[in-house]
Design a protein around this motif. Structure first.
Motif, PDB file in Angstrom:
ATOM      1  N   MET A 235      14.928 -51.584 -85.496  1.00 46.74           N
ATOM      2  CA  MET A 235      14.982 -51.293 -84.540  1.00 46.74           C
ATOM      3  C   MET A 235      16.220 -51.999 -83.680  1.00 46.74           C
ATOM      4  O   MET A 235      16.672 -52.487 -83.761  1.00 46.74           O
ATOM      5  CB  MET A 235      13.658 -52.032 -83.509  1.00 46.74           C
ATOM      6  CG  MET A 235      12.545 -51.546 -83.453  1.00 46.74           C
ATOM      7  SD  MET A 235      12.788 -49.983 -82.827  1.00 46.74           S
ATOM      8  CE  MET A 235      11.255 -48.726 -83.919  1.00 46.74           C
ATOM      9  N   ILE A 236      16.919 -51.069 -83.705  1.00 50.31           N
ATOM     10  CA  ILE A 236      18.477 -51.937 -82.595  1.00 50.31           C
ATOM     11  C   ILE A 236      18.369 -51.302 -81.646  1.00 50.31           C
ATOM     12  O   ILE A 236      17.193 -50.918 -80.687  1.00 50.31           O
ATOM     13  CB  ILE A 236      19.270 -50.591 -83.839  1.00 50.31           C
ATOM     14  CG1 ILE A 236      19.469 -49.037 -83.407  1.00 50.31           C
ATOM     15  CG2 ILE A 236      19.680 -50.485 -84.753  1.00 50.31           C
ATOM     16  CD1 ILE A 236      20.133 -48.179 -84.054  1.00 50.31           C
ATOM     17  N   GLY A 237      19.438 -51.450 -80.243  1.00 49.95           N
ATOM     18  CA  GLY A 237      19.471 -51.745 -79.124  1.00 49.95           C
ATOM     19  C   GLY A 237      20.045 -50.529 -78.802  1.00 49.95           C
ATOM     20  O   GLY A 237      21.137 -50.187 -78.203  1.00 49.95           O
ATOM     21  N   LEU A 238      19.173 -49.373 -78.760  1.00 54.91           N
ATOM     22  CA  LEU A 238      19.837 -47.589 -78.733  1.00 54.91           C
ATOM     23  C   LEU A 238      18.921 -47.402 -77.182  1.00 54.91           C
ATOM     24  O   LEU A 238      17.450 -47.890 -76.704  1.00 54.91           O
ATOM     25  CB  LEU A 238      19.081 -46.891 -79.678  1.00 54.91           C
ATOM     26  CG  LEU A 238      19.493 -46.379 -80.674  1.00 54.91           C
ATOM     27  CD1 LEU A 238      19.276 -45.379 -81.632  1.00 54.91           C
ATOM     28  CD2 LEU A 238      21.612 -45.972 -80.184  1.00 54.91           C
ATOM     29  N   ILE A 239      19.211 -46.868 -75.962  1.00 51.65           N
ATOM     30  CA  ILE A 239      18.835 -47.102 -74.631  1.00 51.65           C
ATOM     31  C   ILE A 239      17.805 -45.731 -75.059  1.00 51.65           C
ATOM     32  O   ILE A 239      18.301 -44.626 -75.180  1.00 51.65           O
ATOM     33  CB  ILE A 239      19.399 -46.615 -73.861  1.00 51.65           C
ATOM     34  CG1 ILE A 239      20.503 -47.944 -73.519  1.00 51.65           C
ATOM     35  CG2 ILE A 239      19.119 -46.118 -72.164  1.00 51.65           C
ATOM     36  CD1 ILE A 239      22.068 -48.215 -72.733  1.00 51.65           C
ATOM     37  N   PRO A 240      16.792 -45.651 -75.278  1.00 49.56           N
ATOM     38  CA  PRO A 240      15.844 -45.118 -74.845  1.00 49.56           C
ATOM     39  C   PRO A 240      16.446 -43.271 -74.795  1.00 49.56           C
ATOM     40  O   PRO A 240      16.621 -42.100 -75.342  1.00 49.56           O
ATOM     41  CB  PRO A 240      14.433 -45.076 -74.834  1.00 49.56           C
ATOM     42  CG  PRO A 240      14.242 -46.680 -75.125  1.00 49.56           C
ATOM     43  CD  PRO A 240      15.364 -47.285 -74.783  1.00 49.56           C
ATOM     44  N   GLU A 241      16.457 -43.566 -73.206  1.00 51.87           N
ATOM     45  CA  GLU A 241      16.996 -42.283 -72.408  1.00 51.87           C
ATOM     46  C   GLU A 241      18.214 -41.398 -72.493  1.00 51.87           C
ATOM     47  O   GLU A 241      18.224 -40.156 -72.503  1.00 51.87           O
ATOM     48  CB  GLU A 241      16.727 -41.847 -71.006  1.00 51.87           C
ATOM     49  CG  GLU A 241      17.163 -43.152 -70.458  1.00 51.87           C
ATOM     50  CD  GLU A 241      16.377 -44.902 -70.643  1.00 51.87           C
ATOM     51  OE1 GLU A 241      16.805 -45.288 -69.426  1.00 51.87           O
ATOM     52  OE2 GLU A 241      15.776 -44.656 -71.527  1.00 51.87           O
TER      53      GLU A 241
ATOM     54  N   LEU B 130      17.411 -55.644 -77.032  1.00 53.34           N
ATOM     55  CA  LEU B 130      16.951 -54.592 -76.351  1.00 53.34           C
ATOM     56  C   LEU B 130      16.513 -53.727 -77.665  1.00 53.34           C
ATOM     57  O   LEU B 130      15.182 -53.142 -77.777  1.00 53.34           O
ATOM     58  CB  LEU B 130      18.122 -53.658 -76.298  1.00 53.34           C
ATOM     59  CG  LEU B 130      17.234 -51.487 -75.638  1.00 53.34           C
ATOM     60  CD1 LEU B 130      16.615 -52.080 -74.640  1.00 53.34           C
ATOM     61  CD2 LEU B 130      19.158 -50.960 -75.722  1.00 53.34           C
ATOM     62  N   SER B 131      16.719 -54.438 -79.070  1.00 50.79           N
ATOM     63  CA  SER B 131      16.583 -54.152 -79.805  1.00 50.79           C
ATOM     64  C   SER B 131      14.964 -54.958 -80.218  1.00 50.79           C
ATOM     65  O   SER B 131      13.746 -54.391 -80.216  1.00 50.79           O
ATOM     66  CB  SER B 131      16.552 -54.730 -81.023  1.00 50.79           C
ATOM     67  OG  SER B 131      18.298 -53.963 -81.207  1.00 50.79           O
ATOM     68  N   TRP B 132      14.484 -55.954 -79.623  1.00 55.86           N
ATOM     69  CA  TRP B 132      13.189 -56.604 -79.398  1.00 55.86           C
ATOM     70  C   TRP B 132      12.043 -56.121 -78.073  1.00 55.86           C
ATOM     71  O   TRP B 132      11.296 -55.763 -78.631  1.00 55.86           O
ATOM     72  CB  TRP B 132      13.433 -58.315 -78.753  1.00 55.86           C
ATOM     73  CG  TRP B 132      13.622 -59.136 -80.348  1.00 55.86           C
ATOM     74  CD1 TRP B 132      14.976 -59.573 -80.167  1.00 55.86           C
ATOM     75  CD2 TRP B 132      12.802 -59.702 -81.087  1.00 55.86           C
ATOM     76  NE1 TRP B 132      14.667 -60.278 -81.010  1.00 55.86           N
ATOM     77  CE2 TRP B 132      13.865 -60.675 -81.887  1.00 55.86           C
ATOM     78  CE3 TRP B 132      11.001 -59.228 -81.759  1.00 55.86           C
ATOM     79  CZ2 TRP B 132      12.995 -60.691 -82.835  1.00 55.86           C
ATOM     80  CZ3 TRP B 132      11.019 -59.335 -82.922  1.00 55.86           C
ATOM     81  CH2 TRP B 132      11.524 -60.953 -83.688  1.00 55.86           C
ATOM     82  N   LYS B 133      12.738 -55.402 -77.056  1.00 57.34           N
ATOM     83  CA  LYS B 133      12.377 -54.378 -76.298  1.00 57.34           C
ATOM     84  C   LYS B 133      11.844 -53.319 -77.064  1.00 57.34           C
ATOM     85  O   LYS B 133      10.406 -52.736 -76.567  1.00 57.34           O
ATOM     86  CB  LYS B 133      13.326 -54.378 -75.330  1.00 57.34           C
ATOM     87  CG  LYS B 133      12.421 -53.708 -74.296  1.00 57.34           C
ATOM     88  CD  LYS B 133      13.260 -53.382 -72.800  1.00 57.34           C
ATOM     89  CE  LYS B 133      12.233 -52.988 -71.708  1.00 57.34           C
ATOM     90  NZ  LYS B 133      13.642 -52.498 -70.975  1.00 57.34           N
ATOM     91  N   ASN B 134      12.496 -52.600 -77.709  1.00 53.90           N
ATOM     92  CA  ASN B 134      12.532 -51.218 -78.400  1.00 53.90           C
ATOM     93  C   ASN B 134      11.513 -51.554 -79.312  1.00 53.90           C
ATOM     94  O   ASN B 134       9.941 -50.720 -79.581  1.00 53.90           O
ATOM     95  CB  ASN B 134      12.725 -51.120 -78.862  1.00 53.90           C
ATOM     96  CG  ASN B 134      14.610 -50.207 -77.722  1.00 53.90           C
ATOM     97  OD1 ASN B 134      14.132 -50.366 -76.291  1.00 53.90           O
ATOM     98  ND2 ASN B 134      15.370 -49.846 -78.809  1.00 53.90           N
TER      99      ASN B 134
ATOM    100  N   GLU C 189      13.432 -56.117 -87.358  1.00 47.56           N
ATOM    101  CA  GLU C 189      12.442 -55.486 -88.415  1.00 47.56           C
ATOM    102  C   GLU C 189      10.989 -56.076 -88.309  1.00 47.56           C
ATOM    103  O   GLU C 189      11.467 -57.239 -89.002  1.00 47.56           O
ATOM    104  CB  GLU C 189      12.698 -55.422 -90.219  1.00 47.56           C
ATOM    105  CG  GLU C 189      11.462 -54.953 -90.984  1.00 47.56           C
ATOM    106  CD  GLU C 189      12.611 -55.105 -91.669  1.00 47.56           C
ATOM    107  OE1 GLU C 189      11.065 -55.198 -93.172  1.00 47.56           O
ATOM    108  OE2 GLU C 189      13.410 -54.748 -92.824  1.00 47.56           O
ATOM    109  N   LEU C 190       9.454 -56.119 -88.367  1.00 48.03           N
ATOM    110  CA  LEU C 190       8.682 -56.291 -88.063  1.00 48.03           C
ATOM    111  C   LEU C 190       7.556 -55.742 -89.209  1.00 48.03           C
ATOM    112  O   LEU C 190       7.204 -54.718 -89.472  1.00 48.03           O
ATOM    113  CB  LEU C 190       8.237 -56.860 -86.897  1.00 48.03           C
ATOM    114  CG  LEU C 190       9.281 -57.012 -85.052  1.00 48.03           C
ATOM    115  CD1 LEU C 190       8.561 -56.533 -83.771  1.00 48.03           C
ATOM    116  CD2 LEU C 190       9.267 -58.218 -85.154  1.00 48.03           C
ATOM    117  N   VAL C 191       6.448 -56.856 -88.968  1.00 49.73           N
ATOM    118  CA  VAL C 191       5.521 -56.768 -90.303  1.00 49.73           C
ATOM    119  C   VAL C 191       4.283 -57.718 -89.058  1.00 49.73           C
ATOM    120  O   VAL C 191       4.569 -58.909 -89.414  1.00 49.73           O
ATOM    121  CB  VAL C 191       5.558 -56.885 -91.363  1.00 49.73           C
ATOM    122  CG1 VAL C 191       3.535 -56.789 -92.047  1.00 49.73           C
ATOM    123  CG2 VAL C 191       6.654 -56.376 -92.415  1.00 49.73           C
TER     124      VAL C 191
END
Length: 569
Positions: free
Chosen positions: A150-156, A177-181, A332-334
């Motif tokens: 996940m990177i810091g992209l604004i979803p909309e 934002l990466s963590w939020k995504n 990146e998460l598991v």
């Protein structure tokens, strides 16, 4: 990339030969794609989509490791996680299958889904669309979630977030934002039953990438910083750890069940709210209050609250030349699924440290013939007297789900007097690191780990491949000089894993299959740091990080049995 996929296809064609449908790229649920340069990204994506397709593709993390850092000047490296039969499982109902087939038997298991895929393909307000043919998350056996990078992209908007103040760096807001995504993706999960969503604190391990640009933003204006002084590295790791811990503590700012509008119905008002657990399940998913309190160890008349392990999620942070879309941070998460986390304890084990002196006898690592030409004869590395007399300090921490179900161990090896991992006796170090990873894969209340080398799904070895310094006194640009392409290190890791697998199988089962060793990947990085959370290892002068490994161990049959016994009963 075509050569990589041809090799992969050959491997897949020899797996589970009798299965219908045959094992294929559809069965792959996660891909790590390592490019020499991010300029290859668009062209690789063209061929990538031809191979993996766009319908229910695997999740993916993609990074650039640097020109000349891969063996033989190669431009692409890839590793994969595969679940047998999962491609057919996602695309059929199982009615027309042979009753003796693995896939038919998987459909008969009504308690656990073999695989579940979250693939958001349209612009939304809650999760970014993947910038490539891959899924946001894939769930294995209703127990383990593999989240795409996940990177810091604004979803909309699908654009990288920018800081509103000059006092904050781009990589800092992108990391937030990466963590939020990532939290939003977890919240959007559905295990096929009433329990939905997920949260960051259920992570078994996290890998946080930073681009070279993020490092360069922290260079001092005075003097030339090198890896031996590393003030900029310390600032990067310290600030990144603070941001990450804050995100973990508040689930990235995401309230569970609120992101995608699929939250379960509110709990009935005529029942005592204290009888619901933190996920809104009556009696914690058990059949009655008495069973709930007995299984949770709380026999008093009070609500059971699981101890907060949020801040103790181990974080391995690495710096690389480039990330996708010119991002400066990627997460990146598991994770354990909410179903698994509610009935199988997710907790961090004790920190273990070990120090070894270089120069030990490791000639036994060459007692078995390798099945391929490594270009390495197994003899101990010839190093200078200073390096051979140096002490290598190793620190290990794990986070586990249940007892013997799944665990992610992260081990860091450092040296105070050597900055090049090629100048140490890596066979000895790698052997100890693997042993330490298995040894610490346990809960704090367990005397010893129940895992063995046979339970290792994969090993990812990260090594410091380059020296990094400022170009000049007045420049905020890094000069990167690669020290090694890792070929020698790959052969050494192969030897270590093969020996340990051979010794285990000969002891347990007799004759040894030379191909049956854990999968492994060797990844070059510019720098790295292991964050243990609230607790820190008690070591003196740990020194410069040389090597780090993430070892994922799992016993899926045990996991399914434990979930069947404990969930909703």
């Amino acid at each position: 990339f075509l050569a990589v996929t041809q090799t992969l296809q050959h491997i897949l064609s020899n797996l589970f030969v009798g299965d219908v449908p045959k094992t294929s790229s559809r069965d792959i649920l996660y891909v790590h794609l390592y490019l020499s340069e991010m300029s290859h990204f668009a062209k690789i994506n063209h061929y990538y989509v031809q191979y993996f397709g766009t319908h229910l593709p695997p999740s993916r993390a993609c990074v650039a490791v640097g020109k000349g850092s891969l063996p033989g000047g190669r431009r692409v490296m890839m590793d994969c996680i595969l679940q047998r039969g999962s491609g057919g499982y996602l695309r059929s109902d199982g009615d027309s299958l042979d009753s003796d087939s693995f896939l038919y038997q998987a459909f008969q298991n009504k308690h656990h889904l073999l695989r579940k895929c979250l693939h958001v393909q349209s612009i939304s307000h809650w999760a970014p669309v993947c910038i490539g043919p891959y899924s946001q998350a894939n769930t294995l056996r209703s127990a383990v979630v593999f989240v795409a990078g996940m990177i810091g992209l604004i979803p909309e908007k699908m654009s990288l977030i920018e800081p509103e103040s000059s006092e904050v760096s781009s990589w800092e807001v992108q990391l937030c934002l990466s963590w939020k995504n990532a939290a939003a993706v977890l919240d959007g999960l559905d295990d096929g039953g009433r329990l939905m969503g997920g949260q960051l604190q259920d992570s078994l391990g996290a890998l946080v990438y930073f681009s070279q640009t993020a490092l360069e933003s922290l260079f001092d204006d005075e003097g030339t910083d090198t890896y031996t002084s590393v003030p900029q590295w310390k600032r990067l790791w310290s600030r990144a750890d603070s941001i990450s811990r804050e995100s973990l503590s508040c689930n990235g700012g995401i309230i569970m069940g609120s992101v995608d509008g699929t939250a379960p119905d509110a709990q009935p008002s005529d029942v005592d709210p204290s009888l619901y657990d933190e996920d809104g399940l009556l009696y914690g998913g058990y059949e009655d209050e008495g069973t709930w309190r007995e299984m949770s160890g709380n026999t008093e008349n009070e609500t059971f609250n699981e101890p907060d392990q949020t801040c103790s999620v181990p974080l391995l942070m690495v710096s690389l030349p480039e990330l996708p879309a010119k991002a400066q941070a990627e997460v990146e998460l598991v994770c354990a699924t909410r179903r698994a986390a509610t009935c199988l304890e997710v907790c961090t084990g004790p920190i273990a440290t070990e120090t070894i002196e270089q120069g030990g006898n490791v000639s036994h690592l060459n007692t078995l013939d390798l099945p391929w030409n490594t270009g390495y004869d197994g003899k101990p590395t010839e190093t200078g007297s200073k390096e051979r007399n140096s002490n290598i300090t190793m620190s290990s921490i794990s986070r586990s789900m249940g007892s013997g179900c799944a665990s992610m161990s992260t081990v860091m090896a450092s040296c105070a007097s050597c900055s090049n991992p090629m100048n140490v006796d890596n066979e000895q170090v790698l052997s100890k690191m693997i042993d330490l990873a298995i040894k610490t894969a346990k809960r704090r209340d367990e005397d010893q780990s129940v895992f063995s080398v046979n339970d290792i799904l994969n090993v990812r070895l990260y090594y410091t491949a380059a020296s990094v310094s400022k170009v000049g006194e007045s420049e905020s640009e890094a000069k990167v000089e690669y020290l090694d392409d890792g070929s020698h290190l790959r052969s050494q890791l192969h030897s270590v894993l093969r020996l340990k697998s051979a010794l285990y199988h000969q002891e347990k089962h007799g004759p040894y299959d030379a191909s049956n060793i854990p999968a492994y990947t060797v990844v070059p990085v510019l720098g790295m740091h292991l964050s243990f959370g609230e607790e820190t290892p008690q070591v003196e002068n740990g020194g410069i990080p040389l090597l780090a490994i993430q070892v994922f161990m799992c016993d899926m049959l045990r996991t399914e049995a434990e979930l069947w016994i404990r969930y909703n009963r």
